[in-house]
Design an enzyme around this catalytic site. Structure first.
Site, PDB file in Angstrom:
ATOM      1  N   HIS B  64      45.170  78.908  67.569  1.00  0.00           N
ATOM      2  CA  HIS B  64      44.097  79.031  66.582  1.00  0.00           C
ATOM      3  C   HIS B  64      44.515  79.830  65.363  1.00  0.00           C
ATOM      4  O   HIS B  64      44.199  79.474  64.233  1.00  0.00           O
ATOM      5  CB  HIS B  64      42.841  79.609  67.247  1.00  0.00           C
ATOM      6  CG  HIS B  64      42.260  78.682  68.270  1.00  0.00           C
ATOM      7  ND1 HIS B  64      41.786  79.111  69.497  1.00  0.00           N
ATOM      8  CD2 HIS B  64      42.113  77.327  68.266  1.00  0.00           C
ATOM      9  CE1 HIS B  64      41.355  78.055  70.180  1.00  0.00           C
ATOM     10  NE2 HIS B  64      41.543  76.976  69.465  1.00  0.00           N
ATOM     11  N   ASP B  88      35.676  73.728  70.087  1.00  0.00           N
ATOM     12  CA  ASP B  88      35.657  74.987  70.840  1.00  0.00           C
ATOM     13  C   ASP B  88      35.378  76.177  69.943  1.00  0.00           C
ATOM     14  O   ASP B  88      34.994  77.241  70.421  1.00  0.00           O
ATOM     15  CB  ASP B  88      36.965  75.170  71.627  1.00  0.00           C
ATOM     16  CG  ASP B  88      38.205  75.048  70.740  1.00  0.00           C
ATOM     17  OD1 ASP B  88      38.274  75.755  69.711  1.00  0.00           O
ATOM     18  OD2 ASP B  88      39.102  74.262  71.064  1.00  0.00           O
ATOM     19  N   ASP B 108      32.805  67.668  64.578  1.00  0.00           N
ATOM     20  CA  ASP B 108      33.332  67.274  65.887  1.00  0.00           C
ATOM     21  C   ASP B 108      32.442  66.182  66.442  1.00  0.00           C
ATOM     22  O   ASP B 108      31.221  66.334  66.516  1.00  0.00           O
ATOM     23  CB  ASP B 108      33.401  68.474  66.839  1.00  0.00           C
ATOM     24  CG  ASP B 108      34.267  68.166  68.054  1.00  0.00           C
ATOM     25  OD1 ASP B 108      34.062  67.109  68.704  1.00  0.00           O
ATOM     26  OD2 ASP B 108      35.179  68.962  68.356  1.00  0.00           O
ATOM     27  N   ASP B 139      31.645  61.269  63.462  1.00  0.00           N
ATOM     28  CA  ASP B 139      33.025  60.811  63.525  1.00  0.00           C
ATOM     29  C   ASP B 139      33.740  61.310  62.269  1.00  0.00           C
ATOM     30  O   ASP B 139      33.420  60.893  61.150  1.00  0.00           O
ATOM     31  CB  ASP B 139      33.020  59.275  63.577  1.00  0.00           C
ATOM     32  CG  ASP B 139      34.420  58.701  63.665  1.00  0.00           C
ATOM     33  OD1 ASP B 139      35.395  59.439  63.421  1.00  0.00           O
ATOM     34  OD2 ASP B 139      34.537  57.502  63.972  1.00  0.00           O
ATOM     35  N   GLY B 140      34.698  62.224  62.462  1.00  0.00           N
ATOM     36  CA  GLY B 140      35.412  62.807  61.328  1.00  0.00           C
ATOM     37  C   GLY B 140      36.109  61.760  60.475  1.00  0.00           C
ATOM     38  O   GLY B 140      36.220  61.906  59.253  1.00  0.00           O
ATOM     39  N   ASP B 157      42.025  69.522  64.030  1.00  0.00           N
ATOM     40  CA  ASP B 157      42.267  70.128  65.342  1.00  0.00           C
ATOM     41  C   ASP B 157      41.753  69.157  66.396  1.00  0.00           C
ATOM     42  O   ASP B 157      40.706  69.358  66.999  1.00  0.00           O
ATOM     43  CB  ASP B 157      41.518  71.471  65.408  1.00  0.00           C
ATOM     44  CG  ASP B 157      41.630  72.105  66.785  1.00  0.00           C
ATOM     45  OD1 ASP B 157      42.507  71.708  67.566  1.00  0.00           O
ATOM     46  OD2 ASP B 157      40.811  73.007  67.071  1.00  0.00           O
ATOM     47  N   SER B 158      42.498  68.090  66.584  1.00  0.00           N
ATOM     48  CA  SER B 158      42.031  67.023  67.475  1.00  0.00           C
ATOM     49  C   SER B 158      42.715  67.102  68.831  1.00  0.00           C
ATOM     50  O   SER B 158      43.660  67.857  69.027  1.00  0.00           O
ATOM     51  CB  SER B 158      42.344  65.668  66.844  1.00  0.00           C
ATOM     52  OG  SER B 158      43.747  65.485  66.783  1.00  0.00           O
TER      53      SER B 158
END
Lengths: 280, 280
Positions: B64, B88, B108, B139-140, B157-158
């Site tokens: 992160h 997260d 997300d 949906d990004g 960050d997938s």
């Protein structure tokens, strides 16, 4: 389909690695440890000692190149090299790529590891045929006590510092190493990972600091060693290990002049590791 | 004694990680994936999506911090930040440590990941309460098509680029990212490991090179991600990502100004990775 798995039992790792196995090529027990050779679809042959993967054909170059070339290039003229452990021959192979080396003594307590490597890992054990090599199946801890200013570089390529390899990371041992090195000699040893074993890293570094005027540490990312961010600790009498002292011309996959320097952590972070300011 | 184990099933890894489990805290299935939360004696709580460990309480800071602080410090004034994935909350928490950030949009697709993180990972999900945050469960890939020069930094960050996250590493997607960035914007995405996934790394880098004038790559050693030597790929319109553009003052465990520079591979080795000269 692969249905057989090798589940590692590394006493120092909080997780276990599971390797799909296409064939178990060898299982034996020497005087000192259990020895196993596996064939894995991805890694090729894997050498396992006492349930812990030591090296595999696919990635062994990383550990062996960095264990050998960093100390050898940090030295201006490494003629006499001692390897303690390293019975698979991988570090020896890399050491002998340096034409400066006139004599390489390999002291591995367990001659069966050498025999198994000769039989199953020809690309690693090729160096045992070199006329510059002397192989001794003795206790490295005892052997080194009789050496005085004999070696330019001493590399300790041992199993994890548990059981019979523990003594190879003590202050007492490092004093013998110091005496066995010539006046500008360099020591390197594998000293576990920053992620899972930072207390061990710190303990070894502290012991080295009591013996050597120059102490440092570099890293390589080793996929087969749980903890991954692996440390190699350095003790040096004169030379700064961060700088190669000769033009880098060795044939290597990952090691290079740039990667030599890169292997060393920024000094600010290295200090945080030593002081305990950094803890995972 | 620990008798329960979680055996990871990472479709992109040639080995499996086995975590000793003290408790299974949550098991569910969202519209998109299976979600599990484990308690491990060493790692603390572990978030598992579709059988693959995503982050654990002990080591989550590494991924992160480097996903957030490298692009944010490579930018002189990151006011508007878009995070795609990252449910997260770990990357978001790090992003919001920069007082320059006025708006952080987190898109997300799976709102249940966010709910699970809020419930089980309070130290990661703390950032969702920040008034600068806008969370969208969309949906990004679609969201970004409507953005034009909106963001200073975009972080993807997938999950691994298999299944529904695959589109987030295509050239077409990177063109949308480029358009969504302001004139000096920076993109960063997690792009798998050098050890086990170098073909994926190369494919993503090639796609980025078709879209961005400045493309680079940095690494961090992530213990929970099989492959360990993890790459983050960078696309930049103007700024060299290797150099922090502001004084580094953020509170972080591993990231620092020195570690920012250290995260980038020597250019000679980076070129060998790109050209295919280096292959594990």
């Amino acid at each position: 389909m692969v249905d057989v798995f090798f589940i590692e039992r590394d006493p120092y790792a909080p997780i276990r690695h599971v390797y799909p196995v296409s064939q178990v090529l060898y299982q034996g027990k020497s005087q000192f440890q259990e020895i196993m050779v596996l064939e894995s679809p991805f890694f090729g042959k894997v050498l396992v000692l006492d349930g812990v993967a030591q090296c595999d054909e696919r990635f062994e170059y990383i550990y062996h190149e960095f264990m050998a070339h960093v100390p050898l290039y940090a030295h201006p003229n490494p003629q006499d090299v001692l390897i303690i452990g390293g019975g698979d021959g991988g570090v020896l192979r890399e050491v002998l790529k340096h034409p400066e080396v006139k004599r390489a003594v390999l002291v591995d307590i367990d001659k069966e590891v050498i025999e198994v490597s000769k039989r199953f890992f020809p690309t690693m054990s090729v160096a045992f045929q070199d006329p510059r090599v002397l192989v001794l199946n003795e206790d490295g801890y005892k052997y080194i006590q009789d050496c005085e200013k004999e070696f330019d570089v001493i590399i300790v390529d041992s199993t994890d510092p548990v059981g019979f390899a523990h003594v190879l990371t003590t202050e007492e041992f490092f004093r013998y190493v110091y005496n066995a090195l010539k006046d500008d000699g360099i020591y390197v040893g594998q000293t576990e990972s920053l992620h899972y074993h930072i207390e061990i890293v710190r303990r070894v570094q502290k012991s080295l600091h009591k013996v050597f005027p120059i102490v440092d540490m570099y890293t390589a990312v080793i996929p087969g060693y749980a903890g991954y961010w692996w440390t190699m600790s350095v003790g040096s009498k004169v030379h700064d290990p961060r700088e190669p002292k000769r033009p880098v011309s060795v044939q290597a996959k990952l090691y290079s002049e740039d990667m030599h320097r890169y292997a060393f952590l920024p000094k600010s972070f290295y200090q945080k590791v030593l002081s305990g300011e950094y803890n995972p």
